[in-house]
Write a protein that holds these residues in place. Structure first.
Motif, PDB file in Angstrom:
ATOM      1  N   LEU A 163       0.757  -1.272   0.234  1.00 40.09           N
ATOM      2  CA  LEU A 163      -0.072   0.121   0.013  1.00 40.09           C
ATOM      3  C   LEU A 163       0.851   1.055  -0.238  1.00 40.09           C
ATOM      4  O   LEU A 163       0.376   2.211  -0.330  1.00 40.09           O
ATOM      5  N   GLY A 164       2.258   1.224   0.208  1.00 35.86           N
ATOM      6  CA  GLY A 164       2.983   2.290   0.623  1.00 35.86           C
ATOM      7  C   GLY A 164       2.412   3.397   1.557  1.00 35.86           C
ATOM      8  O   GLY A 164       3.009   4.516   1.577  1.00 35.86           O
ATOM      9  N   SER A 165       1.713   3.018   2.544  1.00 35.53           N
ATOM     10  CA  SER A 165       1.037   3.741   3.437  1.00 35.53           C
ATOM     11  C   SER A 165       0.979   2.986   4.963  1.00 35.53           C
ATOM     12  O   SER A 165       0.208   2.010   4.941  1.00 35.53           O
ATOM     13  N   LEU A 166       1.556   3.322   5.962  1.00 33.42           N
ATOM     14  CA  LEU A 166       1.559   2.859   7.178  1.00 33.42           C
ATOM     15  C   LEU A 166       0.331   2.862   7.782  1.00 33.42           C
ATOM     16  O   LEU A 166      -0.301   1.710   8.337  1.00 33.42           O
TER      17      LEU A 166
ATOM     18  N   SER B  41      -9.436   0.999  -4.614  1.00 26.93           N
ATOM     19  CA  SER B  41     -10.040   2.684  -4.223  1.00 26.93           C
ATOM     20  C   SER B  41      -8.950   3.562  -4.155  1.00 26.93           C
ATOM     21  O   SER B  41      -9.317   4.847  -4.106  1.00 26.93           O
ATOM     22  N   ALA B  42      -7.646   3.274  -3.711  1.00 24.38           N
ATOM     23  CA  ALA B  42      -6.851   4.263  -3.615  1.00 24.38           C
ATOM     24  C   ALA B  42      -6.195   5.065  -4.644  1.00 24.38           C
ATOM     25  O   ALA B  42      -6.060   5.980  -4.545  1.00 24.38           O
ATOM     26  N   ARG B  43      -6.396   4.313  -5.785  1.00 20.59           N
ATOM     27  CA  ARG B  43      -6.118   4.758  -7.163  1.00 20.59           C
ATOM     28  C   ARG B  43      -7.112   5.884  -7.394  1.00 20.59           C
ATOM     29  O   ARG B  43      -6.762   6.933  -7.891  1.00 20.59           O
ATOM     30  N   VAL B  44      -8.451   5.855  -7.078  1.00 22.46           N
ATOM     31  CA  VAL B  44      -9.291   6.768  -7.160  1.00 22.46           C
ATOM     32  C   VAL B  44      -9.102   8.053  -6.436  1.00 22.46           C
ATOM     33  O   VAL B  44      -9.138   9.051  -6.882  1.00 22.46           O
ATOM     34  N   ARG B  45      -8.831   7.734  -5.068  1.00 25.10           N
ATOM     35  CA  ARG B  45      -8.601   8.734  -4.108  1.00 25.10           C
ATOM     36  C   ARG B  45      -7.477   9.621  -4.532  1.00 25.10           C
ATOM     37  O   ARG B  45      -7.532  10.835  -4.238  1.00 25.10           O
TER      38      ARG B  45
ATOM     39  N   ARG C 117      -7.709  12.398  -6.734  1.00 28.21           N
ATOM     40  CA  ARG C 117      -8.262  13.613  -6.297  1.00 28.21           C
ATOM     41  C   ARG C 117      -7.325  14.242  -5.083  1.00 28.21           C
ATOM     42  O   ARG C 117      -7.600  15.394  -4.714  1.00 28.21           O
ATOM     43  N   TYR C 118      -6.224  13.752  -4.891  1.00 27.12           N
ATOM     44  CA  TYR C 118      -5.385  14.113  -3.968  1.00 27.12           C
ATOM     45  C   TYR C 118      -4.792  15.479  -4.491  1.00 27.12           C
ATOM     46  O   TYR C 118      -4.434  15.584  -5.621  1.00 27.12           O
ATOM     47  N   VAL C 119      -4.594  16.420  -3.414  1.00 32.75           N
ATOM     48  CA  VAL C 119      -3.900  17.675  -3.775  1.00 32.75           C
ATOM     49  C   VAL C 119      -2.400  17.679  -4.059  1.00 32.75           C
ATOM     50  O   VAL C 119      -1.816  17.330  -3.110  1.00 32.75           O
ATOM     51  N   GLY C 120      -2.069  17.861  -5.311  1.00 30.63           N
ATOM     52  CA  GLY C 120      -0.701  17.837  -5.458  1.00 30.63           C
ATOM     53  C   GLY C 120      -0.160  16.287  -5.520  1.00 30.63           C
ATOM     54  O   GLY C 120      -1.188  15.366  -5.739  1.00 30.63           O
ATOM     55  N   ALA C 121       1.172  15.872  -5.707  1.00 31.17           N
ATOM     56  CA  ALA C 121       1.668  14.913  -6.119  1.00 31.17           C
ATOM     57  C   ALA C 121       1.488  13.693  -4.606  1.00 31.17           C
ATOM     58  O   ALA C 121       1.530  14.333  -3.545  1.00 31.17           O
ATOM     59  N   TRP C 122       1.446  12.376  -4.801  1.00 31.89           N
ATOM     60  CA  TRP C 122       1.241  11.558  -3.575  1.00 31.89           C
ATOM     61  C   TRP C 122       2.305  10.866  -3.587  1.00 31.89           C
ATOM     62  O   TRP C 122       2.780  10.001  -4.682  1.00 31.89           O
ATOM     63  N   ILE C 123       2.965  10.962  -2.625  1.00 36.73           N
ATOM     64  CA  ILE C 123       4.300   9.967  -2.258  1.00 36.73           C
ATOM     65  C   ILE C 123       4.019   9.183  -1.125  1.00 36.73           C
ATOM     66  O   ILE C 123       3.276   9.561  -0.211  1.00 36.73           O
ATOM     67  N   PRO C 124       4.307   7.908  -1.213  1.00 33.39           N
ATOM     68  CA  PRO C 124       4.503   6.975  -0.090  1.00 33.39           C
ATOM     69  C   PRO C 124       5.058   7.570   1.020  1.00 33.39           C
ATOM     70  O   PRO C 124       5.749   8.441   1.476  1.00 33.39           O
ATOM     71  N   GLU C 125       4.447   7.301   2.195  1.00 36.94           N
ATOM     72  CA  GLU C 125       4.710   7.560   3.623  1.00 36.94           C
ATOM     73  C   GLU C 125       6.215   7.263   3.874  1.00 36.94           C
ATOM     74  O   GLU C 125       6.738   5.901   3.667  1.00 36.94           O
ATOM     75  N   PRO C 126       7.130   8.119   4.284  1.00 36.32           N
ATOM     76  CA  PRO C 126       8.417   7.792   4.795  1.00 36.32           C
ATOM     77  C   PRO C 126       8.512   7.146   5.966  1.00 36.32           C
ATOM     78  O   PRO C 126       8.023   7.378   6.904  1.00 36.32           O
ATOM     79  N   LEU C 127       9.345   6.371   6.141  1.00 35.65           N
ATOM     80  CA  LEU C 127       9.892   5.420   7.438  1.00 35.65           C
ATOM     81  C   LEU C 127      11.418   5.816   8.024  1.00 35.65           C
ATOM     82  O   LEU C 127      12.214   6.028   7.272  1.00 35.65           O
ATOM     83  N   PRO C 128      11.236   6.047   9.233  1.00 34.01           N
ATOM     84  CA  PRO C 128      12.708   6.233   9.898  1.00 34.01           C
ATOM     85  C   PRO C 128      13.272   4.907  10.170  1.00 34.01           C
ATOM     86  O   PRO C 128      12.601   3.875  10.044  1.00 34.01           O
ATOM     87  N   ASP C 129      14.471   4.979  10.525  1.00 33.83           N
ATOM     88  CA  ASP C 129      15.162   3.827  10.686  1.00 33.83           C
ATOM     89  C   ASP C 129      15.091   3.427  12.016  1.00 33.83           C
ATOM     90  O   ASP C 129      15.012   4.287  12.864  1.00 33.83           O
ATOM     91  N   ARG C 130      14.650   2.150  12.296  1.00 34.39           N
ATOM     92  CA  ARG C 130      14.572   1.585  13.705  1.00 34.39           C
ATOM     93  C   ARG C 130      15.288   1.822  14.796  1.00 34.39           C
ATOM     94  O   ARG C 130      15.058   2.369  15.769  1.00 34.39           O
ATOM     95  N   THR C 131      16.736   1.791  14.455  1.00 36.68           N
ATOM     96  CA  THR C 131      17.799   2.243  15.258  1.00 36.68           C
ATOM     97  C   THR C 131      17.964   3.431  15.695  1.00 36.68           C
ATOM     98  O   THR C 131      18.114   3.825  16.878  1.00 36.68           O
ATOM     99  N   GLU C 132      17.566   4.383  14.951  1.00 36.60           N
ATOM    100  CA  GLU C 132      17.214   5.831  15.077  1.00 36.60           C
ATOM    101  C   GLU C 132      16.292   6.103  16.216  1.00 36.60           C
ATOM    102  O   GLU C 132      16.273   7.188  16.806  1.00 36.60           O
TER     103      GLU C 132
ATOM    104  N   LEU D 298       6.274   1.185  -7.607  1.00 39.41           N
ATOM    105  CA  LEU D 298       5.210   0.455  -7.384  1.00 39.41           C
ATOM    106  C   LEU D 298       4.096   1.067  -7.590  1.00 39.41           C
ATOM    107  O   LEU D 298       2.958   0.497  -7.991  1.00 39.41           O
ATOM    108  N   GLU D 299       4.127   2.378  -7.294  1.00 39.34           N
ATOM    109  CA  GLU D 299       2.911   3.151  -7.360  1.00 39.34           C
ATOM    110  C   GLU D 299       2.279   3.315  -8.749  1.00 39.34           C
ATOM    111  O   GLU D 299       1.070   3.495  -9.266  1.00 39.34           O
ATOM    112  N   SER D 300       3.320   2.939  -9.867  1.00 36.96           N
ATOM    113  CA  SER D 300       2.847   3.070 -11.481  1.00 36.96           C
ATOM    114  C   SER D 300       2.239   1.707 -11.976  1.00 36.96           C
ATOM    115  O   SER D 300       1.848   1.575 -13.117  1.00 36.96           O
ATOM    116  N   MET D 301       2.197   0.605 -10.923  1.00 35.08           N
ATOM    117  CA  MET D 301       1.684  -0.574 -11.268  1.00 35.08           C
ATOM    118  C   MET D 301       0.092  -0.805 -11.267  1.00 35.08           C
ATOM    119  O   MET D 301      -0.310   0.139 -10.401  1.00 35.08           O
TER     120      MET D 301
END
Length: 333
Positions: free
Chosen positions: A34-37, A83-87, A90-105, A139-142
């Motif tokens: 999903l690219g979204s946590l 359903s996410a493709r449709v949402r 309508r998203y304002v601007g570009a949709w980028i996957p949620e960024p994740l921090p490193d566990r050790t940090e 992956l978002e292009s698939m």
């Protein structure tokens, strides 16, 4: 004195423990799908809701609860992707996957602004090649079916017979879906850059940005570099990609001038060297980079505050998958 109910109770408790232990793997799977946590957590929560909605007899009749949970989670994610493709249209601007921090940090308290304890979901997703930002963007292009077939088979090593049950296609069709996805990945892949080289380049970029050194910024950027920002309509940012090294450098200098008191920090973003911008101790932007031939080719700047919750210590406490290794090579069995 033991009772006849105790062995059955022990088995039941062990079964519940095993089911709960699947959460880590399911979150790892759902985030990649999903690219979204936040969406991944919702999908896994729904998966468990369906399991606990079964009667005890129905649960005991399931030969492999882990496989059942994976099948259900995969199908839920497939529906969410549709359903996410449709949402996202309508998203304002570009949709980028949620960024994740490193566990050790997170454990050292760096990502969350000095917190000593890791805040969920910092350690929920194994940070390997299958979660770097460039990979997730491809992956978002698939199509949803391509993405699910590829992730299940190439990353998690599920045989196509099992993938077919989840996707609702034949094994041969799933093999073709994964092959098509694999071609997209290969076409978008940049030459590998050693991690130390990536960190050094990002560090130079940070220094030049802080010094408002436009000439050095231009030199560090590929002439055809692209910067994409994601504010989700909740904060101000460019709605279209900024293209070209000079235009990106000028925009960055402009932003630096408009945001006094901004602190730039070197952080790991989705397993790669990145930057975090904080204001008054609050993370307001997370930047991920793609590099090639000693220059920065892509910048993804995530500013949507809903996607920055893990970076500010926000999250639930009920699911903290660890850091189990996942395979990253792409076979075709």
């Amino acid at each position: 004195m033991s009772t006849s109910s105790e062995p059955q109770q022990d088995r039941s408790e062990r079964g519940l423990s095993a089911i709960a232990g699947e959460r880590r793997r399911l979150i790892n799977l759902a985030y990649r799908l999903l690219g979204s946590l936040s969406e991944a957590e919702d999908a896994v929560q729904e998966t468990y809701a369906r399991w606990y909605a079964l009667s005890r007899q129905q649960q005991e009749a399931i030969e492999s609860p882990g496989a059942w949970l994976t099948t259900v989670a995969g199908r839920i994610c497939l529906d969410v992707l549709g359903s996410a493709r449709v949402r996202r249209e309508r998203y304002v601007g570009a949709w980028i996957p949620e960024p994740l921090p490193d566990r050790t940090e997170w454990i050292s308290g760096r990502a969350g602004g000095g917190r000593a304890e890791p805040a969920d979901p910092a350690d929920q997703v194994t940070l390997n090649e299958s979660v770097n930002m460039a990979f997730l963007v491809v992956l978002e292009s698939m199509t949803p079916a391509e993405r699910v077939a590829f992730i299940l088979h190439d990353v998690f090593r599920y045989p196509f017979a099992e993938v077919a049950e989840i996707v609702g296609r034949t094994p041969a069709a799933c093999r073709q879906l994964a092959s098509s996805a694999r071609q997209r990945i290969r076409a978008a892949q940049a030459p590998a850059v050693p991690m130390t080289g990536q960190a050094g380049l990002v560090r130079q970029f940070k220094a030049a940005w802080e010094a408002k050194d436009i000439e050095t910024l231009v030199d560090l950027l590929d002439p055809d570099a692209t910067m994409t920002a994601d504010g989700g309509g909740l904060v101000g940012t460019v709605l279209r990609p900024v293209e070209g090294s000079e235009r990106i450098a000028e925009y960055l200098i402009h932003i630096a001038g408009k945001a006094p008191g901004l602190t730039l920090l070197e952080r790991t973003v989705n397993g790669r060297p990145g930057l975090v911008a904080q204001h008054a101790g609050v993370t307001v932007t997370v930047a991920a980079f793609s590099l090639a031939d000693g220059r920065i080719t892509r910048i993804w700047a995530i500013r949507n505050p809903e996607k920055l919750r893990p970076w500010n210590g926000e999250g639930s406490e009920d699911s903290r998958p660890g850091n189990e290794p996942l395979p990253t090579s792409h076979g075709e069995s």
